[in-house]
Design an enzyme around this catalytic site. Structure first.
Site, PDB file in Angstrom:
ATOM      1  N   CYS A  41      39.869  66.086   1.488  1.00  0.00           N
ATOM      2  CA  CYS A  41      40.612  65.790   0.257  1.00  0.00           C
ATOM      3  C   CYS A  41      40.585  64.278   0.067  1.00  0.00           C
ATOM      4  CB  CYS A  41      42.048  66.298   0.350  1.00  0.00           C
ATOM      5  SG  CYS A  41      43.053  65.869  -1.098  1.00  0.00           S
TER       6      CYS A  41
ATOM      7  N   CYS B 157      40.952  64.051  -8.512  1.00  0.00           N
ATOM      8  CA  CYS B 157      40.321  64.503  -7.274  1.00  0.00           C
ATOM      9  C   CYS B 157      39.365  63.412  -6.818  1.00  0.00           C
ATOM     10  CB  CYS B 157      39.566  65.809  -7.511  1.00  0.00           C
ATOM     11  SG  CYS B 157      38.655  66.402  -6.075  1.00  0.00           S
ATOM     12  N   GLY B 158      39.632  62.826  -5.658  1.00  0.00           N
ATOM     13  CA  GLY B 158      38.832  61.699  -5.190  1.00  0.00           C
ATOM     14  C   GLY B 158      37.412  62.067  -4.813  1.00  0.00           C
ATOM     15  N   ASN B 159      37.240  63.105  -3.999  1.00  0.00           N
ATOM     16  CA  ASN B 159      35.891  63.527  -3.641  1.00  0.00           C
ATOM     17  C   ASN B 159      35.155  64.084  -4.850  1.00  0.00           C
ATOM     18  OD1 ASN B 159      35.903  62.832  -0.881  1.00  0.00           O
ATOM     19  ND2 ASN B 159      37.004  64.700  -0.357  1.00  0.00           N
TER      20      ASN B 159
END
Length: 270
Positions: free
Chosen positions: A208, A83-85
């Site tokens: 996202c 998950c980038g964030n």
């Protein structure tokens, strides 16, 4: 420093973070007090009516070779992909805990990540994995930026029923078994506007990170933009930036950049 506020696994001390509207429950699990194999406990914490409420939950854990390890769980309680964030938020969390200063190397499910954070701890540049392959599904692009993504360019995105259309694509015969995140993008000239239906959450989210990264790379490929690129992206929860180098084949030095904010902290009892 270790968080010693609460070591009871049924009364975990949590922190709520958000990055461009993508929100997460974070727990300092360096003492291994949180029973993360209990999917129902994770699901309860992420529930927006009966829990804290979040798009996902992250555990910060010790690792012998890195500053820390990130474990990410989707809102459905299951262990998730990158998950980038969330990665940006856990970097801010590590700074808040005093584990790092302005740079870090940590381990996530898709491998090691480098990140840098401002002295104030409110903006994080997170290096994502290199991308060497982008395939096509009709007019759409399919690629993996730590999580699998489907990218479709559209018009009038503001009025689109992203939940209905995204859910249909995510559950079609091609993607139903493994699932895929579905991104719709509208080119606004000086920036891209992106909306995403996320698997695991099974709904549209306000942002996202791996999704906007996938969109920036797919659009660079589509428009044959090579060299060092910076793409400004608008999402429902704010603004993000994706930087990368594209040589016509491979995407390297990929960075997801944006805000990370501690919203509140507390204890929850189960």
């Amino acid at each position: 420093m270790l968080n010693t506020k609460n070591n009871d696994p049924l009364k975990p001390h949590f922190y709520k973070y958000q990055g461009a509207g993508n929100d997460f429950v974070l727990i300092d699990n360096r003492r291994q007090t949180f029973e993360y194999k209990d999917n129902n406990l994770v699901y309860q914490l992420c529930d927006r009516r009966f829990g804290v409420g979040a798009d996902g939950l992250m555990l910060l854990q010790n690792h012998s070779e890195y500053d820390f390890e990130m474990l990410y769980f989707n809102a459905d309680g299951k262990l998730g992909s990158m998950c980038g964030n969330g990665g940006r938020c856990i970097v801010a969390f590590a700074k808040h805990l005093g584990i790092i200063d302005t740079q870090t190397n940590f381990l996530a499910v898709d491998g090691p990540h480098y990140a840098k954070i401002t002295a104030k701890g409110d903006w994080v540049d997170l290096q994502m994995i290199d991308v060497h392959q982008i395939s096509r599904d009709g007019e759409a692009y399919v690629l993996n930026t730590g999580s699998p993504h489907y990218v479709e360019q559209v018009t009038e995105l503001k009025e689109m029923d992203v939940f209905k259309k995204g859910k249909k694509i995510r559950n079609n015969t091609t993607y139903k078994k493994e699932g895929i995140n579905v991104n719709f993008v509208e080119d606004k000239g000086d920036h891209l506007f992106v909306r995403t239906f996320e698997r695991g959450v099974e709904d549209e989210t306000f942002a996202c990170g791996t999704g906007v990264t996938a969109v920036a790379l797919a659009m660079a490929k589509k428009n044959e933009k090579t060299g060092n690129q910076v793409t400004e992206i608008e999402v429902l929860g704010g603004n993000l930036r994706v930087g990368f180098n594209y040589d016509g084949n491979d995407f390297t030095k990929v960075f997801l950049c944006g805000p990370a904010e501690l919203v509140f902290e507390g204890n929850v009892k189960f």
